[in-house]
Design a protein around this motif. Structure first.
Motif, PDB file in Angstrom:
ATOM      1  N   SER A   1      12.466  36.067  14.399  1.00 43.79           N
ATOM      2  CA  SER A   1      13.334  37.247  14.397  1.00 43.79           C
ATOM      3  C   SER A   1      12.812  38.334  13.473  1.00 43.79           C
TER       4      SER A   1
ATOM      5  N   ASP B   1      16.581  45.610  13.255  1.00 45.09           N
ATOM      6  CA  ASP B   1      17.696  44.688  13.427  1.00 45.09           C
ATOM      7  C   ASP B   1      17.187  43.256  13.251  1.00 45.09           C
TER       8      ASP B   1
ATOM      9  N   SER C   1      19.282  41.058  -0.887  1.00 45.42           N
ATOM     10  CA  SER C   1      19.207  40.597   0.505  1.00 45.42           C
ATOM     11  C   SER C   1      17.752  40.503   0.950  1.00 45.42           C
TER      12      SER C   1
ATOM     13  N   ARG D   1      16.472  37.229  -0.430  1.00 49.83           N
ATOM     14  CA  ARG D   1      17.013  36.132   0.362  1.00 49.83           C
ATOM     15  C   ARG D   1      16.284  36.009   1.691  1.00 49.83           C
ATOM     16  N   THR D   2      16.093  37.134   2.365  1.00 52.27           N
ATOM     17  CA  THR D   2      15.386  37.138   3.645  1.00 52.27           C
ATOM     18  C   THR D   2      13.960  36.626   3.476  1.00 52.27           C
TER      19      THR D   2
ATOM     20  N   ASN E   1      13.138  31.885   9.773  1.00 50.04           N
ATOM     21  CA  ASN E   1      13.504  33.103  10.505  1.00 50.04           C
ATOM     22  C   ASN E   1      12.261  33.909  10.915  1.00 50.04           C
TER      23      ASN E   1
ATOM     24  N   ASP F   1      19.131  40.525  12.703  1.00 49.29           N
ATOM     25  CA  ASP F   1      20.309  39.650  12.829  1.00 49.29           C
ATOM     26  C   ASP F   1      21.035  39.596  11.480  1.00 49.29           C
ATOM     27  N   ASN F   2      21.064  38.441  10.830  1.00 49.31           N
ATOM     28  CA  ASN F   2      21.775  38.289   9.551  1.00 49.31           C
ATOM     29  C   ASN F   2      20.909  38.670   8.356  1.00 49.31           C
ATOM     30  N   ASP F   3      19.639  38.873   8.565  1.00 54.41           N
ATOM     31  CA  ASP F   3      18.713  39.185   7.488  1.00 54.41           C
ATOM     32  C   ASP F   3      18.549  40.693   7.371  1.00 54.41           C
ATOM     33  N   SER F   4      18.229  41.151   6.161  1.00 51.29           N
ATOM     34  CA  SER F   4      18.002  42.583   5.999  1.00 51.29           C
ATOM     35  C   SER F   4      17.122  42.850   4.787  1.00 51.29           C
TER      36      SER F   4
END
Length: 160
Positions: free
Chosen positions: A80, A53, A64, A67-68, A77, A55-58
Motif C-alpha cells: 500500500s 492515500d 504518524s 509509525r508508518t 504495509n 489507507d490508515n498510514d500517513s
C-alpha cells in the motif's frame, strides 16, 4: 525437567530484551527519528489534491510518519505505501523508500535476528557445559562407589 527449562527461559528473556534494546531498538529509533521528519517533508506537505492515500498510514506529522515507517520496516504495509508512493509521487523520491527499506528491513532486522541467534547459542553452550559437569560428577560418584579399596582404579575382580 520442565521447571528447569522454564527457569532458564525466565532468566534468558530479560537478557535478550536488554541486548535487543542495545543493538536493535536504539538504531531503529535513530533511523525513525532521521527518516520520519524527512518523509513528512517529502510526502506530508503535499497540496490536498496531490496527497497520497496510504489507507490508515500517513506522513502528515512526525509521529504518524514514524509509525508508518516502523510498520514498513516489517514490510507489512509494503504494497500500500510503496505502490501509492511509486504511482503518485516523484520517481526520484521513491529512492528514499528504497534507502529506508535497506537500512531498516534488511540491515536492522538482520541485526535483531543475529542478536537473538547469538544469545540462543550462548545459552545453549552454557546448557551443554552444565550437562557435561553433571555427567562428570555422576560418573565420578559411580567410580568412587565401585572403587572399594580406594586405589584409584577398578580391578576386574571389583568390577564383577
Amino acid at each position: 525437567g520442565r521447571h528447569r527449562d522454564v527457569r532458564r527461559l525466565a532468566s534468558f528473556l530479560p537478557k535478550m530484551a536488554m541486548k535487543l534494546v542495545e543493538t536493535f531498538a536504539k538504531p531503529m529509533l535513530s533511523a525513525l527519528l532521521f527518516f520520519g521528519p524527512l518523509f513528512v517533508r517529502v510526502y506530508g506537505k503535499r497540496p490536498e489534491d496531490r496527497k497520497l492515500d496510504f489507507d490508515n498510514d500517513s506522513f502528515d506529522n512526525v509521529f504518524s510518519s514514524m509509525r508508518t515507517l516502523f510498520v514498513l520496516s516489517t514490510l507489512d504495509n509494503f504494497h500500500s505505501v510503496i505502490g501509492e508512493a511509486f504511482l503518485h509521487a516523484d520517481k526520484i523520491s521513491f529512492l528514499l523508500f528504497a534507502v529506508f527499506i535497506i537500512v531498516a528491513s534488511f540491515f536492522l532486522m538482520s541485526v535483531a535476528l543475529g542478536v537473538v541467534f547469538d544469545l540462543y547459542m550462548e545459552d545453549h553452550t552454557k546448557t551443554l557445559e552444565s550437562e557435561a559437569k553433571k555427567e562428570v560428577k555422576s560418573v565420578t560418584k559411580a567410580f568412587d562407589k565401585l572403587d572399594l579399596h580406594k586405589h584409584g582404579y577398578i580391578s576386574w575382580i571389583e568390577f564383577q
